[in-house]
Write a protein that holds these residues in place. Structure first.
Motif, PDB file in Angstrom:
ATOM      1  N   LEU A 106     -18.887 -14.295   4.444  1.00  0.00           N
ATOM      2  CA  LEU A 106     -20.130 -13.594   4.131  1.00  0.00           C
ATOM      3  C   LEU A 106     -19.827 -12.140   3.816  1.00  0.00           C
ATOM      4  O   LEU A 106     -19.196 -11.450   4.617  1.00  0.00           O
ATOM      5  CB  LEU A 106     -21.110 -13.666   5.311  1.00  0.00           C
ATOM      6  CG  LEU A 106     -21.475 -15.056   5.832  1.00  0.00           C
ATOM      7  CD1 LEU A 106     -22.517 -14.938   6.942  1.00  0.00           C
ATOM      8  CD2 LEU A 106     -21.995 -15.935   4.704  1.00  0.00           C
ATOM      9  N   GLY A 107     -20.268 -11.678   2.648  1.00  0.00           N
ATOM     10  CA  GLY A 107     -19.967 -10.321   2.216  1.00  0.00           C
ATOM     11  C   GLY A 107     -18.558 -10.231   1.661  1.00  0.00           C
ATOM     12  O   GLY A 107     -17.809  -9.329   2.013  1.00  0.00           O
ATOM     13  N   CYS A 108     -18.223 -11.162   0.768  1.00  0.00           N
ATOM     14  CA  CYS A 108     -16.839 -11.235   0.278  1.00  0.00           C
ATOM     15  C   CYS A 108     -16.480 -10.088  -0.653  1.00  0.00           C
ATOM     16  O   CYS A 108     -15.310  -9.724  -0.778  1.00  0.00           O
ATOM     17  CB  CYS A 108     -16.591 -12.571  -0.414  1.00  0.00           C
ATOM     18  SG  CYS A 108     -17.560 -12.837  -1.921  1.00  0.00           S
ATOM     19  N   ASP A 126     -21.813 -13.572  -1.160  1.00  0.00           N
ATOM     20  CA  ASP A 126     -22.156 -12.147  -1.092  1.00  0.00           C
ATOM     21  C   ASP A 126     -23.640 -11.988  -1.384  1.00  0.00           C
ATOM     22  O   ASP A 126     -24.217 -12.754  -2.162  1.00  0.00           O
ATOM     23  CB  ASP A 126     -21.339 -11.309  -2.063  1.00  0.00           C
ATOM     24  CG  ASP A 126     -21.311  -9.842  -1.658  1.00  0.00           C
ATOM     25  OD1 ASP A 126     -20.342  -9.422  -0.995  1.00  0.00           O
ATOM     26  OD2 ASP A 126     -22.284  -9.117  -1.961  1.00  0.00           O
ATOM     27  N   PHE A 127     -24.273 -10.993  -0.745  1.00  0.00           N
ATOM     28  CA  PHE A 127     -25.707 -10.782  -0.886  1.00  0.00           C
ATOM     29  C   PHE A 127     -26.050  -9.904  -2.080  1.00  0.00           C
ATOM     30  O   PHE A 127     -27.227  -9.689  -2.381  1.00  0.00           O
ATOM     31  CB  PHE A 127     -26.292 -10.187   0.401  1.00  0.00           C
ATOM     32  CG  PHE A 127     -25.679  -8.866   0.807  1.00  0.00           C
ATOM     33  CD1 PHE A 127     -26.298  -7.672   0.463  1.00  0.00           C
ATOM     34  CD2 PHE A 127     -24.506  -8.822   1.551  1.00  0.00           C
ATOM     35  CE1 PHE A 127     -25.746  -6.455   0.843  1.00  0.00           C
ATOM     36  CE2 PHE A 127     -23.951  -7.614   1.938  1.00  0.00           C
ATOM     37  CZ  PHE A 127     -24.564  -6.422   1.571  1.00  0.00           C
ATOM     38  N   LEU A 159     -27.086 -14.376   1.819  1.00  0.00           N
ATOM     39  CA  LEU A 159     -27.002 -13.415   2.912  1.00  0.00           C
ATOM     40  C   LEU A 159     -26.315 -14.031   4.127  1.00  0.00           C
ATOM     41  O   LEU A 159     -25.570 -13.363   4.838  1.00  0.00           O
ATOM     42  CB  LEU A 159     -28.415 -12.949   3.276  1.00  0.00           C
ATOM     43  CG  LEU A 159     -28.587 -12.024   4.477  1.00  0.00           C
ATOM     44  CD1 LEU A 159     -27.848 -10.712   4.247  1.00  0.00           C
ATOM     45  CD2 LEU A 159     -30.074 -11.744   4.730  1.00  0.00           C
ATOM     46  N   GLY A 160     -26.587 -15.319   4.371  1.00  0.00           N
ATOM     47  CA  GLY A 160     -26.003 -15.998   5.527  1.00  0.00           C
ATOM     48  C   GLY A 160     -27.025 -16.473   6.523  1.00  0.00           C
ATOM     49  O   GLY A 160     -26.688 -17.110   7.525  1.00  0.00           O
ATOM     50  N   VAL A 184     -17.529 -12.658   8.742  1.00  0.00           N
ATOM     51  CA  VAL A 184     -18.517 -11.683   8.292  1.00  0.00           C
ATOM     52  C   VAL A 184     -17.812 -10.348   8.087  1.00  0.00           C
ATOM     53  O   VAL A 184     -17.199  -9.818   9.006  1.00  0.00           O
ATOM     54  CB  VAL A 184     -19.659 -11.520   9.313  1.00  0.00           C
ATOM     55  CG1 VAL A 184     -20.708 -10.547   8.791  1.00  0.00           C
ATOM     56  CG2 VAL A 184     -20.296 -12.869   9.639  1.00  0.00           C
ATOM     57  N   THR A 185     -17.917  -9.794   6.870  1.00  0.00           N
ATOM     58  CA  THR A 185     -17.233  -8.531   6.587  1.00  0.00           C
ATOM     59  C   THR A 185     -18.159  -7.342   6.794  1.00  0.00           C
ATOM     60  O   THR A 185     -19.374  -7.484   6.942  1.00  0.00           O
ATOM     61  CB  THR A 185     -16.700  -8.503   5.139  1.00  0.00           C
ATOM     62  OG1 THR A 185     -17.794  -8.219   4.248  1.00  0.00           O
ATOM     63  CG2 THR A 185     -16.045  -9.816   4.758  1.00  0.00           C
ATOM     64  N   SER A 186     -17.582  -6.160   6.726  1.00  0.00           N
ATOM     65  CA  SER A 186     -18.332  -4.930   6.950  1.00  0.00           C
ATOM     66  C   SER A 186     -19.313  -4.620   5.829  1.00  0.00           C
ATOM     67  O   SER A 186     -20.116  -3.689   5.948  1.00  0.00           O
ATOM     68  CB  SER A 186     -17.371  -3.754   7.129  1.00  0.00           C
ATOM     69  OG  SER A 186     -16.528  -3.614   6.000  1.00  0.00           O
ATOM     70  N   ARG A 187     -19.279  -5.384   4.748  1.00  0.00           N
ATOM     71  CA  ARG A 187     -20.311  -5.204   3.727  1.00  0.00           C
ATOM     72  C   ARG A 187     -21.697  -5.505   4.298  1.00  0.00           C
ATOM     73  O   ARG A 187     -22.703  -4.993   3.799  1.00  0.00           O
ATOM     74  CB  ARG A 187     -20.026  -6.093   2.514  1.00  0.00           C
ATOM     75  CG  ARG A 187     -18.870  -5.631   1.646  1.00  0.00           C
ATOM     76  CD  ARG A 187     -18.571  -6.610   0.515  1.00  0.00           C
ATOM     77  NE  ARG A 187     -19.716  -6.846  -0.342  1.00  0.00           N
ATOM     78  CZ  ARG A 187     -20.130  -6.039  -1.310  1.00  0.00           C
ATOM     79  NH1 ARG A 187     -19.483  -4.895  -1.533  1.00  0.00           N
ATOM     80  NH2 ARG A 187     -21.178  -6.348  -2.052  1.00  0.00           N
TER      81      ARG A 187
END
Length: 418
Positions: free
Chosen positions: A329-331, A347-348, A366-367, A382-385
């Motif tokens: 999530l947030g690649c 990715d959102f 978004l997830g 889940v990344t920091s994005r």
């Protein structure tokens, strides 16, 4: 605006065992002042009634241009009934109205006036519509034997009778062009659309076989197709209080919103689903809540995350067992080479949707609700994005991980996992 046969609009009314409520709707339509662009017609689309619905329609043969179509009772099929009615329509504008909803005297004219500004989906103001209440005590004074205009004159300013969407309408000055999610207020209880736009969107999705959601699904597709949305306060109608099953209806609506989100996976439909999926014992429903605010926060977060480099966080993928199924999530845009098997990239930020990714494409999500089957994921990274959205949506994303059977890992929170 009229068809070669002279009809400017077709009013489509789905009906099921509500003959007397239907009578009130047809009575009010018969009292409508003729629209300036020509006459209008009515199509009653019967979803398998066993009462005297057909006889009520026949009573109005001398007062309205009205047609009747019947489909076998195979369960709740309001979407199919509306489509059947629309197929019989000969006018360039379709107006959808529920049985028991009594329109004001300039109802048809007002819908047509709104359509004259250009092809659009028109949301008609609806007094007294309370789908989440069995029989609203506050509406007990509303009587079917009185003219709807007189009822609105007497009670229209009361909180109990106002359209439940009014706070949102007022906030945007009744101008849905200023919103990013206008289709969330497109309810088939009272709405209109150009026939050509309705056909281009393939009408109502007949997979919806219980109460709720099919109108939002159509609104979503109209919006994606470029149709503008507006609210008409003049194209008002008044719902007649009657017995409902709010618990069953709201549960059905939640299930149908889940289907909508699965059919059209992207953050905005995830947010809609998240609201309707809230447990009733933990969240009070507020009609003032809307997807608009939440989606604007997501769009703003996507803008802030633009250019955020998460390659160092994605390096953790190389340490995961090769046979594990992973969702990221947030690649972001810069994806690591090497591992391709068993990884789905989300990715959102809509600007990244469809971009090439190792082993596939970046999916727009978004997830909160991923387009994945139960138990189909082992790990969610889940990344920091998502840092700007994590506190707000952590509970939902973790719950989604549990549905998928996944361990949720958040490296930017120092390897916190659920």
């Amino acid at each position: 605006m009229a068809d070669p046969g002279g009809f400017s609009a077709t009013v489509v009314i789905p009906a099921y065992n509500r003959a007397e409520l239907l009578r009130g709707t047809l009575t009010a339509l018969a009292a409508n002042r003729p629209p300036g662009g020509g006459a209008f017609e009515v199509v009653v689309a019967d979803d398998g009634s066993t009462d005297h619905t057909r006889a009520v329609v026949q009573e109005f043969g001398g007062r309205l241009t009205v047609r009747y179509c019947f489909q076998e009772d195979l369960g709740f099929r309001a979407a199919a009934a509306r489509n059947a009615g629309a197929r019989l329509a000969s006018a360039p504008v379709l107006i959808f109205l529920d049985a028991g909803v009594r329109p004001g005297p300039d109802f048809v004219r007002a819908h047509l006036d709104a359509q004259c500004a250009g092809p659009r989906a028109v949301v008609g103001y609806t007094y007294g519509y309370r789908p989440d209440v069995s029989v609203p005590d506050a509406l007990a004074a509303v009587r079917q034997d009185l003219d709807p205009a007189e009822e609105v004159r007497r009670h229209g300013s009361s909180d109990a009778l106002r359209d439940v969407r009014q706070p949102a309408f007022e906030r945007f000055g009744y101008d849905l062009a200023a919103t990013v999610v206008p289709w969330q207020w497109f309810w088939s209880v009272n709405c209109s659309v150009r026939s050509a736009d309705f056909r281009a969107a393939n009408g109502f999705d007949e997979d919806f076989r219980s109460w709720g959601g099919e109108d939002l699904d159509l609104g979503y597709r109209l919006h994606r197709g470029g149709t503008a949305f507006t609210v008409s306060r003049v194209a008002w109608a008044l719902d007649t209080p009657h017995q409902r099953s709010p618990g069953d209806d709201l549960a059905s609506n939640a299930a149908n919103i889940a289907m909508l989100a699965d059919k059209h996976p992207e953050p905005v439909t995830e947010l809609l689903w998240a609201f309707f999926a809230r447990p009733a014992d933990r969240f009070e429903i507020h009609h003032e809540w809307n997807v608009e605010d939440e989606y604007r926060l997501v769009l703003a977060a996507a803008e802030r995350a633009r250019g955020t480099d998460v390659r160092a966080e994605l390096a953790a993928l190389h340490g995961f067992p090769a046979d594990q199924r992973v969702a990221v999530l947030g690649c972001g845009a810069d994806l690591p080479a090497g591992r391709t098997a068993g990884v789905r990239w989300f990715d959102f930020d809509g600007r990244l949707a469809g971009a090439a990714a190792p082993g596939g494409r970046v999916e727009h999500a978004l997830g909160v609700r991923l387009p994945c089957a139960d138990g189909s994921v082992d790990r969610i990274l889940v990344t920091s994005r998502l840092a700007g959205l994590w506190e707000r949506w952590q509970e939902h994303i973790v719950a989604e991980g549990h549905r998928l059977g996944a361990r949720v890992e958040v490296p930017f929170l120092h390897s916190t996992a659920w």
